[in-house]
Write a protein that holds these residues in place. Structure first.
Motif, mmCIF file in Angstrom:
data_model
loop_
_atom_site.group_PDB
_atom_site.id
_atom_site.type_symbol
_atom_site.label_atom_id
_atom_site.label_comp_id
_atom_site.label_asym_id
_atom_site.label_seq_id
_atom_site.Cartn_x
_atom_site.Cartn_y
_atom_site.Cartn_z
ATOM 1 N N GLY A 249 0.819 -1.202 0.000
ATOM 2 C CA GLY A 249 0.000 0.000 0.000
ATOM 3 C C GLY A 249 0.850 1.248 0.000
ATOM 4 N N VAL A 250 0.370 2.269 -0.689
ATOM 5 C CA VAL A 250 1.031 3.569 -0.756
ATOM 6 C C VAL A 250 0.071 4.605 -0.184
ATOM 7 C CG1 VAL A 250 2.093 5.294 -2.242
ATOM 8 C CG2 VAL A 250 2.287 2.862 -2.820
ATOM 9 N N VAL A 251 0.537 5.401 0.748
ATOM 10 C CA VAL A 251 -0.317 6.401 1.380
ATOM 11 C C VAL A 251 0.152 7.791 0.970
ATOM 12 C CG1 VAL A 251 1.051 6.377 3.527
ATOM 13 C CG2 VAL A 251 -1.287 7.242 3.557
ATOM 14 N N GLY A 252 -0.819 8.639 0.621
ATOM 15 C CA GLY A 252 -0.530 10.021 0.283
ATOM 16 C C GLY A 252 -0.788 10.938 1.460
ATOM 17 N N VAL A 253 0.087 11.917 1.650
ATOM 18 C CA VAL A 253 -0.016 12.822 2.795
ATOM 19 C C VAL A 253 -0.064 14.261 2.272
ATOM 20 C CG1 VAL A 253 1.022 13.567 4.961
ATOM 21 C CG2 VAL A 253 1.283 11.192 4.209
ATOM 22 N N ALA A 254 -1.228 14.887 2.393
ATOM 23 C CA ALA A 254 -1.403 16.283 1.980
ATOM 24 C C ALA A 254 -1.621 17.122 3.231
ATOM 25 C CB ALA A 254 -2.576 16.420 1.018
ATOM 26 N N TRP A 311 -5.470 8.736 1.195
ATOM 27 C CA TRP A 311 -4.946 10.080 1.427
ATOM 28 C C TRP A 311 -5.207 10.521 2.862
ATOM 29 C CZ3 TRP A 311 -1.685 13.126 -1.005
ATOM 30 C CH2 TRP A 311 -1.497 13.008 -2.400
ATOM 31 N N ILE A 312 -4.253 11.273 3.394
ATOM 32 C CA ILE A 312 -4.431 12.007 4.650
ATOM 33 C C ILE A 312 -4.396 13.480 4.286
ATOM 34 C CG2 ILE A 312 -3.504 12.435 6.959
ATOM 35 C CD1 ILE A 312 -1.680 9.826 6.141
ATOM 36 N N CYS A 313 -5.347 14.254 4.792
ATOM 37 C CA CYS A 313 -5.392 15.651 4.402
ATOM 38 C C CYS A 313 -5.830 16.527 5.567
ATOM 39 C CB CYS A 313 -6.362 15.834 3.223
ATOM 40 S SG CYS A 313 -6.429 17.518 2.583
ATOM 41 N N GLY A 314 -5.112 17.640 5.776
ATOM 42 C CA GLY A 314 -5.641 18.644 6.686
ATOM 43 C C GLY A 314 -4.676 19.276 7.651
ATOM 44 N N PRO A 336 -9.826 5.780 -0.070
ATOM 45 C CA PRO A 336 -10.182 6.252 1.271
ATOM 46 C C PRO A 336 -9.383 7.489 1.652
ATOM 47 C CG PRO A 336 -9.826 3.881 1.280
ATOM 48 C CD PRO A 336 -9.364 4.375 -0.052
ATOM 49 N N VAL A 337 -10.011 8.374 2.424
ATOM 50 C CA VAL A 337 -9.323 9.582 2.874
ATOM 51 C C VAL A 337 -9.533 9.783 4.371
ATOM 52 C CG1 VAL A 337 -9.532 10.712 0.632
ATOM 53 C CG2 VAL A 337 -11.247 11.147 2.380
ATOM 54 N N VAL A 338 -8.519 10.367 5.004
ATOM 55 C CA VAL A 338 -8.605 10.832 6.388
ATOM 56 C C VAL A 338 -8.621 12.353 6.350
ATOM 57 C CG1 VAL A 338 -7.497 10.909 8.654
ATOM 58 C CG2 VAL A 338 -7.311 8.842 7.240
ATOM 59 N N LEU A 339 -9.648 12.962 6.914
ATOM 60 C CA LEU A 339 -9.762 14.414 6.966
ATOM 61 C C LEU A 339 -9.581 14.867 8.405
ATOM 62 C CD1 LEU A 339 -12.810 14.981 4.578
ATOM 63 C CD2 LEU A 339 -10.371 14.875 4.021
ATOM 64 N N ASP A 340 -8.601 15.750 8.605
ATOM 65 C CA ASP A 340 -8.220 16.158 9.956
ATOM 66 C C ASP A 340 -8.018 17.666 9.973
ATOM 67 O OD1 ASP A 340 -7.260 15.728 12.659
ATOM 68 O OD2 ASP A 340 -5.228 16.032 11.898
#
Length: 490
Positions: A249-254, A311-314, A336-340
């Protein structure tokens, strides 16, 4: 996972079980388990024989449980005194058993007490303690035993004064919790929400569940479930002979920006600690991220980052138009995304509602109480379980409502609570680490509620580990993830 049951479900199960038993059997089972735990506690304080125990006895079945347990202890040579809060309404059979065993009634607490048994109010109580009971609860810290130490307080089923289905505890005019603070709570047959969530959980102390035969009679769905270490071990992604960085798995971090580069560094650290094989960073803190984490693939924009599985974003993103554009790009990705943090702030005005509605991939949001209030227009309130579920249904997202006892709610009405939280995590940047770990778990293929529960559990353990060295920073928590995760790595 441990199931946690509402009062109505417990009452129904008790009624079904009692219909199959001789009268009084269920109470005697509960009292036997209660007396056994009290005896063990007394043994640790110098012995059972000759110890002094005070029963605080209310009018309900909890008072009866305390009286019967007191009778069993008295037969073992314990000096048992019972203080009846409403003398004319105490449990008659339990009172007779106590007297027959040599226990005595008192009008005021003895000068010396090794253990106090809280049988004031049970699971049927509401609205906090009445004045006399509240004064007794406040005075418990002054009772001392034969060893000079403070008396051990044991609650019967739940600490008296708590709201059993929500974990809420009313405050007195002076700001104290209007409830008993227990060292140990002996729960009968099933865990109740007040033992695991809300302010009440901190008052319950160590919780021991006594089997009284209730489990087969519990029907329907639990109010929530408590994550356990065995769940984390079962869910954690395992490496195989064919595993490689992309298959993991590859996770993106914004996250982060030129203004807040630390948020990017911390969220990337959390992501790297997880089970994925690669982290792609997109944002204005590329130089800082690469300096701290040279294995990361870094770009300036989400659009240039390449393919990811989540993605992780915020965190530290900002709330201007450029940040909103990055959030729109993340929400357009079919993963899937994580919004923080700032991502949640950008959702408040509703301008991105269409992006949320049109998504098929899962969303996990991670608000603390103030962010929850901005999203919902109201505070979580006394019932944090219902609050998390309400927001989850409204947003069609898994909600990780952060707090000392973090609650996770799903859109289809399931709820989970994390037991590893610590106040040491109440410092800036720790949520960035949590979001990064959560995104990594999503990218590795875990279902949103499992990813949220796993991330919260391990993040809590890392907070505890970091706190051993004194005051905690987010960097300490990030560093502590490595020893916490070590047992999970093959």
């Amino acid at each position: 996972m441990k199931p946690v049951w509402r009062v109505a479900d417990v009452r129904a199960a008790e009624a079904g079980l009692m219909a199959t038993l001789p009268p009084g059997t269920l109470m005697k089972r509960a009292a036997a388990g209660l007396a056994r735990r009290c005896a063990l506690l007394l043994a640790d304080r110098g012995g059972v024989y000759g110890a002094r125990v005070l029963l605080l006895v209310g009018t309900g079945d909890n008072g009866g449980d305390a009286l019967y347990a007191g009778a069993l202890l008295a037969r073992r040579g314990v000096a048992v005194s019972a203080l009846l809060l409403t003398p004319g309404r105490a449990h008659a059979e339990g009172l007779a058993a106590l007297r027959a065993a040599g226990g005595r009634l008192v009008d005021r607490p003895p000068a010396r007490v090794d253990l106090v048994l809280d049988g004031i109010v049970g699971i049927g109580g509401t609205g906090g303690l009445r004045e006399t009971a509240e004064q007794l609860a406040a005075s418990l810290v002054r009772y001392c035993g034969r060893d000079g130490a403070r008396a051990t307080v044991v609650a019967v089923d739940v600490p008296s004064g708590v709201a059993v289905d929500t974990g809420h505890v009313p405050l007195t005019a002076s700001g104290r919790h209007s409830a008993v603070r227990a060292d140990v709570t002996v729960a009968f047959g099933a865990l109740k929400p007040a033992l695991v969530v809300g302010p009440a959980a901190a008052l319950a102390g160590q919780v021991e569940l006594v089997d009284i035969g209730l489990e087969p009679w519990l029907r329907g769905s639990p109010a929530l479930r408590v994550t356990e270490w065995s769940d984390i071990v079962e869910w954690w992604p395992r490496l195989g002979p064919a595993s490689e960085k992309y298959s993991r798995g590859v996770v993106g971090v914004a996250t982060g920006s030129a203004t807040y580069p630390g948020a990017a560094v911390l969220s990337v650290h959390g992501a790297l600690a997880g089970p994925t094989g690669m982290v792609r960073y997109a944002g204005g803190a590329r130089a800082e991220v690469l300096h701290q984490h040279p294995s990361v693939i870094a770009t300036g924009r989400v659009a240039d980052a390449g393919r990811v599985q989540a993605w992780i974003c915020g965190s530290g993103l900002g709330t201007g138009e450029d940040a909103a554009g990055e959030l729109r790009a993340v929400l357009s990705a079919p993963v899937p995304v994580v919004l923080d943090a700032d991502a949640l702030t950008l959702l408040v005005d509703g301008s991105l509602a269409d992006r949320l509605r049109n998504r098929d991939a899962p969303i996990v949001v991670t608000p603390h109480d103030r962010e929850f209030t901005r999203l919902c227009g109201e505070e979580p309130g006394a019932d944090r379980i219902s609050a998390a579920l309400r927001l989850a249904a409204w947003m069609n997202a898994t909600v990780l409502l952060k707090g000392d006892r973090t609650v996770i709610g799903t859109p289809d009405g399931r709820a989970y609570v994390n037991p590893t939280g610590t106040s040491a995590l109440a410092t800036g940047g720790t949520g960035d680490v949590l979001a990064g770990l959560l995104g990594s778990l999503l990218a590795a293929g875990l279902a949103p509620e499992r990813a949220a529960a796993t991330a919260a559990y391990l993040h809590g353990l890392a907070g505890r580990e970091a706190a051993r060295g004194g005051p905690v920073t987010a960097s300490d928590v990030a560093a502590a993830l490595r020893p916490v995760l070590a047992p999970l790595v093959d």
